[in-house]
Design a protein around this motif. Structure first.
Motif, PDB file in Angstrom:
ATOM      1  N   GLU A 136     -55.498  13.815 -15.773  1.00 45.31           N
ATOM      2  CA  GLU A 136     -56.183  15.001 -15.248  1.00 45.31           C
ATOM      3  C   GLU A 136     -55.384  16.263 -15.495  1.00 45.31           C
ATOM      4  O   GLU A 136     -55.865  17.366 -15.199  1.00 45.31           O
ATOM      5  CB  GLU A 136     -56.449  14.835 -13.751  1.00 45.31           C
ATOM      6  N   LYS A 137     -54.151  16.099 -16.009  1.00 43.06           N
ATOM      7  CA  LYS A 137     -53.254  17.244 -16.249  1.00 43.06           C
ATOM      8  C   LYS A 137     -53.096  18.080 -14.983  1.00 43.06           C
ATOM      9  O   LYS A 137     -53.224  19.304 -14.980  1.00 43.06           O
ATOM     10  CB  LYS A 137     -53.764  18.100 -17.407  1.00 43.06           C
ATOM     11  N   MET A 138     -52.774  17.366 -13.892  1.00 40.39           N
ATOM     12  CA  MET A 138     -52.644  17.987 -12.580  1.00 40.39           C
ATOM     13  C   MET A 138     -51.404  17.439 -11.879  1.00 40.39           C
ATOM     14  O   MET A 138     -50.888  16.373 -12.218  1.00 40.39           O
ATOM     15  CB  MET A 138     -53.867  17.680 -11.712  1.00 40.39           C
ATOM     16  N   LYS A 153     -44.886  27.324 -16.777  1.00 39.66           N
ATOM     17  CA  LYS A 153     -46.025  27.003 -17.628  1.00 39.66           C
ATOM     18  C   LYS A 153     -45.641  27.147 -19.096  1.00 39.66           C
ATOM     19  O   LYS A 153     -44.657  27.797 -19.456  1.00 39.66           O
ATOM     20  CB  LYS A 153     -47.200  27.921 -17.292  1.00 39.66           C
ATOM     21  N   ASP A 185     -52.431  22.957 -11.872  1.00 48.03           N
ATOM     22  CA  ASP A 185     -52.496  22.450 -13.243  1.00 48.03           C
ATOM     23  C   ASP A 185     -51.089  22.125 -13.725  1.00 48.03           C
ATOM     24  O   ASP A 185     -50.149  22.881 -13.489  1.00 48.03           O
ATOM     25  CB  ASP A 185     -53.110  23.499 -14.173  1.00 48.03           C
ATOM     26  N   SER A 187     -49.966  20.851 -17.389  1.00 45.96           N
ATOM     27  CA  SER A 187     -50.442  20.462 -18.712  1.00 45.96           C
ATOM     28  C   SER A 187     -49.278  20.238 -19.669  1.00 45.96           C
ATOM     29  O   SER A 187     -48.111  20.470 -19.325  1.00 45.96           O
ATOM     30  CB  SER A 187     -51.372  21.557 -19.259  1.00 45.96           C
TER      31      SER A 187
END
Length: 260
Positions: A136-138, A153, A185, A187
């Protein structure tokens, strides 16, 4: 037995207890090499203030590639704090067997707090619990009075995982407290740094603190580097800042990088 012999016997007994606590702590804190993932790189650094300390981390591999991660800091130093970390380890390991609780960082912290407070009154510690989900890239987290974690990030933007709950151990005084998870998030290319207050509170000879602002500055300037190098840069900078003075607290740093 004269006073000198009595003193020597007490020192020998203390050394034996310290050695036992040190061996126990080595066994309960996982080695970095045991973190094996197709999705994440892991970095860790742990330096106790004394031979044993109250800083602790652990992780657990869940289903569907998810990973549970915990970092905690028990109040105090030495053998007493090390015994608390042993209890945190036992509670965390037991909690990971519950497939409902282990999906929720806040419920993990609530269970650990409940387990320890049932055994020891007035025991306080800070902690961050996380669940990383590569599909889920969470990530979801709960921060109980712990220093804010730093999320870097891939575009170099920085978010802070600020406290969402009070320090653990206060449940007995706040029975109506709500436990909840926060979601962000996470990712490919993102990096996460977690640490205990021994890092940001480290002081130089002028009593100036290293501070979270310095950690963020170093993390931003090193954001293009692998997570292990970022962690090493932070440790090196901290040691240079305090001019290699003896530590006054345990220091623990964890790093997670979502592999591109």
């Amino acid at each position: 037995m004269n006073n000198s012999d009595h003193y020597k016997a007490l020192v020998a007994l203390f050394d034996k207890q310290l050695e036992f606590a040190q061996n126990l702590q080595r066994k309960i804190i996982p080695s970095p090499g045991s973190f094996i993932s197709d999705d994440y790189h892991f970095y860790s650094y742990l330096r106790p203030f004394r031979k044993v300390g109250g800083d602790f981390y652990d992780f657990h591999f869940l289903e569907n590639g998810k990973i549970s991660l915990l970092i905690a800091d028990a109040t105090g130093h030495g053998i007493d704090a090390a015994m608390i970390t042993s209890m945190i380890k036992l509670s965390y390991s037991y909690t990971m067997k519950d497939d409902y609780i282990n999906q929720s960082p806040s419920l993990v912290l609530k269970q650990i707090e409940s387990d320890i407070c049932q055994q020891m009154d007035n025991t306080f510690f800070t902690a961050i619990a996380l669940v990383l989900d590569p599909k889920e890239k969470m990530l979801c987290f709960a921060n109980a009075g712990h220093p804010s974690a730093i999320l870097i990030k891939d575009n170099h933007h920085v978010d802070l995982l600020k406290p969402s709950l009070p320090m653990l151990g206060l449940q007995q005084y706040m029975p109506e407290m709500n436990y909840f998870d926060m979601f962000l998030d996470f990712s490919k290319g993102d990096k996460l740094l977690l640490f205990t207050d021994g890092l940001v509170d480290a002081q130089n000879p002028e009593s100036e603190e290293f501070s979270i602002e310095r950690v963020i500055f170093i993390a931003k300037n090193s954001s293009h580097l692998p997570i292990n190098q970022i962690g090493k840069n932070i440790i090196t900078s901290c040691m240079e800042f305090n001019r290699h003075q003896p530590p006054s607290d345990d220091i623990c740093i964890l790093g997670i990088e979502f592999e591109e």
